[in-house]
Scaffold this motif. Structure first.
Motif, PDB file in Angstrom:
ATOM      1  N   PRO A 145       0.796  -1.225   0.000  1.00 38.32           N
ATOM      2  CA  PRO A 145       0.000   0.000   0.000  1.00 38.32           C
ATOM      3  C   PRO A 145       0.826   1.272   0.000  1.00 38.32           C
ATOM      4  O   PRO A 145       0.301   2.354  -0.247  1.00 38.32           O
ATOM      5  N   GLY A 146       2.117   1.199   0.276  1.00 41.31           N
ATOM      6  CA  GLY A 146       2.944   2.398   0.344  1.00 41.31           C
ATOM      7  C   GLY A 146       3.367   2.942  -0.999  1.00 41.31           C
ATOM      8  O   GLY A 146       4.097   3.931  -1.066  1.00 41.31           O
ATOM      9  N   ILE A 147       2.932   2.316  -2.100  1.00 34.67           N
ATOM     10  CA  ILE A 147       3.324   2.760  -3.435  1.00 34.67           C
ATOM     11  C   ILE A 147       2.123   3.418  -4.110  1.00 34.67           C
ATOM     12  O   ILE A 147       1.088   2.781  -4.324  1.00 34.67           O
ATOM     13  N   VAL A 148       2.252   4.686  -4.460  1.00 38.31           N
ATOM     14  CA  VAL A 148       1.221   5.399  -5.227  1.00 38.31           C
ATOM     15  C   VAL A 148       1.659   5.386  -6.688  1.00 38.31           C
ATOM     16  O   VAL A 148       2.749   5.850  -7.023  1.00 38.31           O
ATOM     17  N   ARG A 149       0.810   4.846  -7.547  1.00 37.49           N
ATOM     18  CA  ARG A 149       1.179   4.640  -8.944  1.00 37.49           C
ATOM     19  C   ARG A 149       0.511   5.702  -9.832  1.00 37.49           C
ATOM     20  O   ARG A 149      -0.690   5.928  -9.742  1.00 37.49           O
ATOM     21  N   TYR A 150       1.308   6.308 -10.689  1.00 34.79           N
ATOM     22  CA  TYR A 150       0.819   7.285 -11.654  1.00 34.79           C
ATOM     23  C   TYR A 150       0.980   6.653 -13.036  1.00 34.79           C
ATOM     24  O   TYR A 150       2.101   6.523 -13.540  1.00 34.79           O
ATOM     25  N   ARG A 151      -0.144   6.255 -13.648  1.00 35.01           N
ATOM     26  CA  ARG A 151      -0.063   5.538 -14.924  1.00 35.01           C
ATOM     27  C   ARG A 151      -1.377   5.622 -15.694  1.00 35.01           C
ATOM     28  O   ARG A 151      -2.451   5.571 -15.074  1.00 35.01           O
ATOM     29  N   PRO A 152      -1.324   5.730 -17.005  1.00 32.62           N
ATOM     30  CA  PRO A 152      -0.103   6.020 -17.764  1.00 32.62           C
ATOM     31  C   PRO A 152       0.284   7.487 -17.591  1.00 32.62           C
ATOM     32  O   PRO A 152      -0.562   8.376 -17.664  1.00 32.62           O
ATOM     33  N   ALA A 153       1.529   7.728 -17.355  1.00 36.24           N
ATOM     34  CA  ALA A 153       2.010   9.080 -17.107  1.00 36.24           C
ATOM     35  C   ALA A 153       3.368   9.260 -17.772  1.00 36.24           C
ATOM     36  O   ALA A 153       4.127   8.304 -17.952  1.00 36.24           O
ATOM     37  N   ARG A 154       3.652  10.499 -18.113  1.00 43.12           N
ATOM     38  CA  ARG A 154       4.926  10.818 -18.764  1.00 43.12           C
ATOM     39  C   ARG A 154       5.617  11.942 -17.995  1.00 43.12           C
ATOM     40  O   ARG A 154       4.998  12.956 -17.657  1.00 43.12           O
ATOM     41  N   PHE A 155       6.885  11.753 -17.726  1.00 38.91           N
ATOM     42  CA  PHE A 155       7.688  12.782 -17.073  1.00 38.91           C
ATOM     43  C   PHE A 155       7.907  13.936 -18.045  1.00 38.91           C
ATOM     44  O   PHE A 155       8.239  13.737 -19.215  1.00 38.91           O
ATOM     45  N   GLU A 156       7.737  15.168 -17.537  1.00 39.77           N
ATOM     46  CA  GLU A 156       7.885  16.345 -18.392  1.00 39.77           C
ATOM     47  C   GLU A 156       9.071  17.217 -17.972  1.00 39.77           C
ATOM     48  O   GLU A 156       9.858  17.639 -18.814  1.00 39.77           O
ATOM     49  N   ARG A 174      18.136  13.944 -18.939  1.00 35.90           N
ATOM     50  CA  ARG A 174      18.196  15.170 -19.741  1.00 35.90           C
ATOM     51  C   ARG A 174      17.738  16.377 -18.928  1.00 35.90           C
ATOM     52  O   ARG A 174      18.344  17.449 -18.986  1.00 35.90           O
ATOM     53  N   ALA A 175      16.631  16.218 -18.197  1.00 34.07           N
ATOM     54  CA  ALA A 175      16.095  17.338 -17.430  1.00 34.07           C
ATOM     55  C   ALA A 175      17.060  17.793 -16.343  1.00 34.07           C
ATOM     56  O   ALA A 175      17.085  18.981 -15.988  1.00 34.07           O
ATOM     57  N   LEU A 176      17.857  16.893 -15.824  1.00 32.62           N
ATOM     58  CA  LEU A 176      18.845  17.244 -14.800  1.00 32.62           C
ATOM     59  C   LEU A 176      20.101  17.870 -15.395  1.00 32.62           C
ATOM     60  O   LEU A 176      20.972  18.328 -14.664  1.00 32.62           O
ATOM     61  N   GLY A 177      20.197  17.862 -16.719  1.00 29.10           N
ATOM     62  CA  GLY A 177      21.372  18.422 -17.370  1.00 29.10           C
ATOM     63  C   GLY A 177      22.590  17.541 -17.292  1.00 29.10           C
ATOM     64  O   GLY A 177      23.724  18.027 -17.428  1.00 29.10           O
ATOM     65  N   ILE A 178      22.396  16.237 -17.092  1.00 30.28           N
ATOM     66  CA  ILE A 178      23.505  15.282 -17.016  1.00 30.28           C
ATOM     67  C   ILE A 178      23.778  14.737 -18.412  1.00 30.28           C
ATOM     68  O   ILE A 178      22.889  14.152 -19.042  1.00 30.28           O
ATOM     69  N   GLY A 179      24.976  14.924 -18.885  1.00 30.92           N
ATOM     70  CA  GLY A 179      25.342  14.418 -20.198  1.00 30.92           C
ATOM     71  C   GLY A 179      25.613  12.925 -20.179  1.00 30.92           C
ATOM     72  O   GLY A 179      25.611  12.287 -19.124  1.00 30.92           O
ATOM     73  N   HIS A 180      25.860  12.367 -21.347  1.00 35.24           N
ATOM     74  CA  HIS A 180      26.155  10.937 -21.434  1.00 35.24           C
ATOM     75  C   HIS A 180      27.033  10.659 -22.640  1.00 35.24           C
ATOM     76  O   HIS A 180      27.068  11.430 -23.606  1.00 35.24           O
ATOM     77  N   ALA A 181      27.761   9.552 -22.561  1.00 35.87           N
ATOM     78  CA  ALA A 181      28.555   9.052 -23.686  1.00 35.87           C
ATOM     79  C   ALA A 181      27.823   7.858 -24.285  1.00 35.87           C
ATOM     80  O   ALA A 181      27.300   7.019 -23.555  1.00 35.87           O
ATOM     81  N   ARG A 182      27.793   7.787 -25.597  1.00 40.50           N
ATOM     82  CA  ARG A 182      27.080   6.716 -26.286  1.00 40.50           C
ATOM     83  C   ARG A 182      28.022   6.046 -27.279  1.00 40.50           C
ATOM     84  O   ARG A 182      28.749   6.723 -28.006  1.00 40.50           O
ATOM     85  N   HIS A 183      28.010   4.726 -27.292  1.00 39.95           N
ATOM     86  CA  HIS A 183      28.822   3.966 -28.250  1.00 39.95           C
ATOM     87  C   HIS A 183      27.950   2.927 -28.941  1.00 39.95           C
ATOM     88  O   HIS A 183      27.241   2.148 -28.290  1.00 39.95           O
ATOM     89  N   GLU A 184      27.983   2.935 -30.270  1.00 43.75           N
ATOM     90  CA  GLU A 184      27.274   1.940 -31.071  1.00 43.75           C
ATOM     91  C   GLU A 184      28.252   0.820 -31.419  1.00 43.75           C
ATOM     92  O   GLU A 184      29.311   1.070 -31.998  1.00 43.75           O
ATOM     93  N   TYR A 185      27.891  -0.412 -31.059  1.00 42.30           N
ATOM     94  CA  TYR A 185      28.784  -1.533 -31.334  1.00 42.30           C
ATOM     95  C   TYR A 185      28.659  -2.059 -32.764  1.00 42.30           C
ATOM     96  O   TYR A 185      29.426  -2.935 -33.162  1.00 42.30           O
ATOM     97  N   GLY A 186      27.684  -1.560 -33.502  1.00 42.70           N
ATOM     98  CA  GLY A 186      27.500  -2.045 -34.871  1.00 42.70           C
ATOM     99  C   GLY A 186      26.962  -3.452 -34.925  1.00 42.70           C
ATOM    100  O   GLY A 186      27.201  -4.168 -35.909  1.00 42.70           O
ATOM    101  N   GLN A 187      26.240  -3.860 -33.892  1.00 46.64           N
ATOM    102  CA  GLN A 187      25.669  -5.200 -33.814  1.00 46.64           C
ATOM    103  C   GLN A 187      24.182  -5.119 -33.493  1.00 46.64           C
ATOM    104  O   GLN A 187      23.735  -4.204 -32.806  1.00 46.64           O
TER     105      GLN A 187
END
Length: 434
Positions: free
Chosen positions: A147-158, A201-214
């Motif tokens: 019961p301690g979990i309040v669910r918001y669905r379907p919902a989208r973070f803005e 993204r909303a927090l302004g935290i960047g990321h590195a992305r690598h495509e393995y080509g697989q």
């Protein structure tokens, strides 16, 4: 609207304006988790068990499961099995799980192989193989009990913001729920919303992305030999091929192919697909006879440049999405979540009830995740890159590496610890039970 109906607003609740110009109180949660997938739901369960007021933001409607809960096969390390059993999730699984008692690693064209046997290291098994959909249904059943979990669905973070410079400040979070704006507040915001994280993204935290080509094809596989607890990893220039021993006497197959060959492989009928998989993997598991429906996923690595911001943290794929080679991804993300639970429990014991977004807690989270995260990412990425490198000049080095991993106790110890899920500062629920 939220399901179940949220409890009455707390005294420090803010006011928000609805589309018709009216005002209502904005619900304040101790912890607001964005993302109801594997890691987000597990975290919500763990926090609700210890009395934390949890909000869970989910993209899917009631009665539906997130797309991640499909027919792919998840390999749970022993540490993850311990945690999920303590959370009451493993007990909810309806389909049989498969024990991993041996791990066999080899590479096309190279001499040598690595064979890890759990019995030689004081364990009956390294972990269990679970079908993702069954795991999703088990998580759903367990969440519904708390019961301690309040669910918001379907919902989208803005969006999210925080009043700067105040230790007593809260995270302001904007959602879209059923097409209507919803304003929430939280002492701690958790981004568990996957590799393409909106929270990150909303927090302004960047990321590195690598495509393995697989591209990785995933399906159920039947051979003329029943699995006997051996998980196979076969490396090759086109990507890895893995067989995981399921509990239904089938294997879970992962077949990696170069990205530019994904479309023609998708078009193959079952017989031609099995022939390709057999030619790539070999005959160690017997003749490939039948496969189930196929899904495919690109192999990518996404690594967040930071794990925390003011009154916010990232867990799971939002923090790091890694190559599935070695089946480390979910296990690493679950350890993120369980470490956060450790720190929140510690905060409550120290008398700082409810202030789960305090800077000291966030700094401790980052510090405790550093070693495990760095080692697991390096292991997965290094294995994927070396395994796919077809250079003949590297063949002797790869063969020496396989020989060393198979014969040297110090090297084996590191591999076994990683396979069991014990790297760095291991969260309490993941440790071997008394």
């Amino acid at each position: 609207m939220a399901s179940p109906t949220p409890a009455p607003p707390q005294p420090d609740s803010a006011r928000t304006t609805t589309p018709d110009g009216a005002t209502r109180d904005a619900r304040t949660h101790d912890v607001l988790i964005v993302g109801g997938g594997l890691v987000g739901s597990s975290l919500a369960i763990a926090l609700a068990r210890i009395g934390v007021d949890v909000g869970l933001v989910e993209a899917t409607a009631p009665g539906s499961l997130p797309p991640v809960f499909d027919q792919r096969n998840l390999s749970f390390a022993e540490a993850s099995v311990h945690a999920l059993t303590a959370l009451g999730v493993m007990q909810k699984l309806r389909a049989p799980t498969g024990a991993i008692r041996r791990i066999h690693v080899s590479r096309q064209g190279d001499f040598g192989r690595v064979l890890l046997e759990a019995g030689r290291h004081g364990r009956e098994e390294f972990g269990r193989v679970v079908v993702a959909r069954d795991f999703g249904e088990a998580l759903e059943a367990r969440v519904a009990e708390l019961p301690g979990i309040v669910r918001y669905r379907p919902a989208r973070f803005e969006a999210t913001s925080v009043e700067p410079g105040s230790e007593a400040s809260l995270r302001e979070v904007q959602l879209s729920e059923g097409g209507n704006p919803l304003h929430l507040r939280a002492r701690l915001l958790v981004g568990a919303d996957g590799a393409d994280s909106g929270v990150r993204r909303a927090l302004g935290i960047g990321h590195a992305r690598h495509e393995y080509g697989q591209v990785l094809f995933v399906c159920r596989l039947r051979t003329d030999r029943q699995p006997e607890g051996t998980a196979f990893e076969r490396l090759g220039p086109g990507g890895p091929t893995a067989l995981l021993p399921r509990g239904d006497r089938h294997y879970g197959l992962v077949l990696g192919v170069p990205a530019d060959e994904a479309a023609p492989v998708s078009a193959l009928d079952d017989a031609a697909f099995l022939a390709r998989a057999q030619a790539t993997f070999g005959w160690r598991a017997g003749r490939f006879l039948e496969c189930g429906p196929r899904s495919l996923y690109p192999a990518v690595k996404v690594e967040a440049e930071a794990l925390a911001s003011e009154r916010a943290v990232l867990v799971g794929n939002a923090a790091q999405a890694i190559h599935p080679l070695g089946a480390q991804g979910f296990n690493l993300g679950l350890r993120d979540a369980m470490t956060l639970v450790d720190l929140i429990e510690s905060t409550r014991r120290d008398g700082a009830e409810g202030d789960f977004g305090h800077a000291n807690l966030l700094q401790a989270y980052v510090a405790r995740r550093r070693e495990d995260r760095a080692a697991t990412i390096a292991f997965s990425d290094g294995l994927a890159r070396v395994g796919a490198n077809g250079s003949s000049f590297l063949a002797p080095l790869r063969s020496v590496g396989l020989f060393a991993a198979d014969r040297l106790p110090s090297v084996q110890a590191g591999l076994v610890g990683g396979a069991l899920g014990y790297r760095g500062d291991v969260p309490r629920l993941c440790r071997r039970p008394a």
